[in-house]
Write an enzyme that holds these catalytic residues in place. Structure first.
Site, PDB file in Angstrom:
ATOM      1  N   GLN A 138       0.836  -1.209   0.000  1.00 30.38           N
ATOM      2  CA  GLN A 138       0.000   0.000   0.000  1.00 30.38           C
ATOM      3  C   GLN A 138       0.867   1.254   0.000  1.00 30.38           C
ATOM      4  O   GLN A 138       1.649   1.462   0.922  1.00 30.38           O
ATOM      5  CB  GLN A 138      -0.895  -0.011   1.240  1.00 30.38           C
ATOM      6  CG  GLN A 138      -1.721   1.258   1.435  1.00 30.38           C
ATOM      7  CD  GLN A 138      -2.677   1.137   2.609  1.00 30.38           C
ATOM      8  OE1 GLN A 138      -3.699   0.488   2.516  1.00 30.38           O
ATOM      9  NE2 GLN A 138      -2.326   1.753   3.724  1.00 30.38           N
ATOM     10  N   GLY A 139       0.737   2.083  -1.040  1.00 32.84           N
ATOM     11  CA  GLY A 139       1.502   3.320  -1.146  1.00 32.84           C
ATOM     12  C   GLY A 139       0.684   4.525  -0.739  1.00 32.84           C
ATOM     13  O   GLY A 139       0.205   5.280  -1.605  1.00 32.84           O
ATOM     14  N   SER A 175       4.304  -1.733   4.307  1.00 29.07           N
ATOM     15  CA  SER A 175       4.440  -3.116   4.754  1.00 29.07           C
ATOM     16  C   SER A 175       4.673  -4.057   3.577  1.00 29.07           C
ATOM     17  O   SER A 175       3.985  -3.968   2.565  1.00 29.07           O
ATOM     18  CB  SER A 175       3.182  -3.553   5.510  1.00 29.07           C
ATOM     19  OG  SER A 175       2.958  -2.741   6.643  1.00 29.07           O
ATOM     20  N   GLU A 259     -10.564  -1.710   5.565  1.00 25.72           N
ATOM     21  CA  GLU A 259      -9.433  -2.146   6.387  1.00 25.72           C
ATOM     22  C   GLU A 259      -9.861  -2.351   7.830  1.00 25.72           C
ATOM     23  O   GLU A 259      -9.318  -3.203   8.533  1.00 25.72           O
ATOM     24  CB  GLU A 259      -8.306  -1.102   6.319  1.00 25.72           C
ATOM     25  CG  GLU A 259      -7.074  -1.489   7.111  1.00 25.72           C
ATOM     26  CD  GLU A 259      -5.983  -0.443   7.013  1.00 25.72           C
ATOM     27  OE1 GLU A 259      -4.818  -0.784   7.266  1.00 25.72           O
ATOM     28  OE2 GLU A 259      -6.293   0.718   6.676  1.00 25.72           O
TER      29      GLU A 259
END
Length: 431
Positions: A138-139, A175, A259
């Site tokens: 995830q950016g 991550s 999320e």
């Protein structure tokens, strides 16, 4: 509310337990704290290779993508109700299965593509995720845009010739970036835009030597799950822009809502196992006889139960289903979930309340873990490995890693602001 599981859920549990018992063998068995020095010396590369193989094993068994919205196609995943997804998470934790490398693609990107992607994007990216073949990172966060995500500066400029986007900027706290094949990137595509305007959600391949660089961030635990990612003109295909140009903020917020859906329950199962270990150690060492510490352990147990019930109530009542699935409603296989009421102002604050609660709870548990150990917590095994300066036991890892729980994923201060402004309607903070 009745949070019991129905007969269909228990049949699903039997199936999940049998599969895990059969497949969790050999290199897929998670090392214990009493692992040998040789096992502890396993390199990060070997560990990642085993984790990738486990993702393919899960995909082959049909256990990736449970409950994905099947409106647009099955994409190789098996159907599962909300309660069955919880059952799978419980059995996965019970079996001590390996930590997941593919959860970002499965639990974050996939529901986002189902909600905002087009048919071509879903057909291209969902099947490899369901098979455990492609991994994602995830950016989002940047050095000056963490909890304040609207401040991102990473730019994506479109080539007027072929329409390709060239992404330039830096992301941080990413991550599993070293293992990932792809990264979904929130980038600024409109020149001169500010805050949440002019952002787009792009799917960027990581295998671009000279254009994408990943640098691991060494943590207090000695490991490096987090990374810095530098994009220097990295290419993103125009067909891999999700939701349309300039709609990145809407897509990004939708992803963050997912999320904190069923993943909260999954997380709490791990929390319960950690708490059980701390309680067992307190009983074995006699620390549980100390009145103040015993009261703190009881308080931790009570708060964890409350968090679980709150998460179940939120999932069943606020129209926030896991993994992009349909809103939970009563059915033969999930008879204990009531039909959801109309969303209220409180729904906007539910994810922030959950994050605020578990962040502080987990950090306090880390403190209790070392208090129970006493002076021994300052010692423990020291195992030199190829890519780590030291090896910690479970209590030491819990204490050190949980120090960051009230910061990552949205700091406590940000969560309190969201609750104050969106739920309690207090005056907004000056920015």
């Amino acid at each position: 509310m009745d949070f019991a599981f129905g007969p269909g859920d228990e049949h699903f549990r039997d199936e999940a337990r049998a599969w895990l018992d059969t497949h969790l063998t050999g290199r897929f068995t998670r090392p214990t704290d009493t692992a040998t020095t040789a096992a502890a010396a396993t390199t990060a590369a070997a560990t990642a290779a085993a984790q990738r193989a486990w993702e393919r094993e899960l995909g082959g068994g049909g256990w990736i993508g449970l409950g994905w919205d099947r409106t647009h196609g099955t994409y190789g995943n098996r159907p599962a109700t909300l309660t069955q997804q919880v059952v799978w998470a419980e059995e996965y934790a019970r079996a001590g299965a390996p930590g997941r490398l593919g959860h970002i693609g499965e639990n974050l990107l996939a529901p986002t593509l189902l909600a905002h992607g087009d048919q071509a994007q879903r057909a291209r990216f969902l099947p490899p995720i369901a098979r455990g073949e492609e991994l994602w990172c995830q950016g989002y966060s940047e050095p000056d845009a963490g909890s304040d995500l609207a401040g991102v500066r990473t730019r994506a400029v479109r080539d007027p010739g072929d329409g390709t986007y060239r992404v330039t900027g830096q992301k941080i706290w990413t991550s599993h970036a070293r293992e990932a094949d792809w990264c979904f990137v929130l980038a600024r595509t409109e020149e001169g835009s500010q805050r949440h305007h002019g952002l787009s959600f792009l799917l960027v391949p990581m295998d671009q030597p000279g254009r994408v660089e990943v640098r691991p961030i060494r943590q207090l635990t000695g490991t490096a799950e987090f990374n810095e990612v530098f994009f220097d003109g990295a290419l993103a295909h125009p067909d891999h822009l999700v939701g349309g140009p300039g709609r990145g903020w809407t897509v990004a917020m939708s992803l963050l809502a997912v999320e904190r859906g069923v993943s909260t329950l999954v997380q709490q199962i791990g929390f319960a196992q950690e708490l059980d270990r701390v309680i067992r150690q307190a009983l074995e060492t006699g620390a549980a006889r100390e009145p103040v510490l015993r009261d703190q352990l009881i308080q931790q147990w009570t708060e964890l139960k409350v968090m679980r019930w709150n998460a179940l109530r939120t999932l069943s009542g606020a129209g926030n289903p896991p993994s992009g699935g349909p809103t939970p409603t009563p059915s033969a296989s999930a008879p204990h979930l009531p039909a959801p009421p109309r969303p209220t102002a409180h729904d906007a604050g539910a994810p922030s309340v959950a994050k605020l609660l578990w962040g502080g709870w987990h950090r306090r548990l880390g403190e209790l873990a070392v208090r129970v150990r006493g002076a021994a917590a300052a010692l423990g095994p020291v195992r030199w490995t190829e890519d780590r300066p030291y090896e910690l036991d479970a209590a030491q890892r819990l204490f050190l890693f949980s120090r960051a729980d009230t910061i990552y994923g949205g700091s406590d201060e940000i969560q309190r602001n969201i609750i104050a402004e969106r739920v309690l309607h207090l005056p907004k903070e000056d920015r």
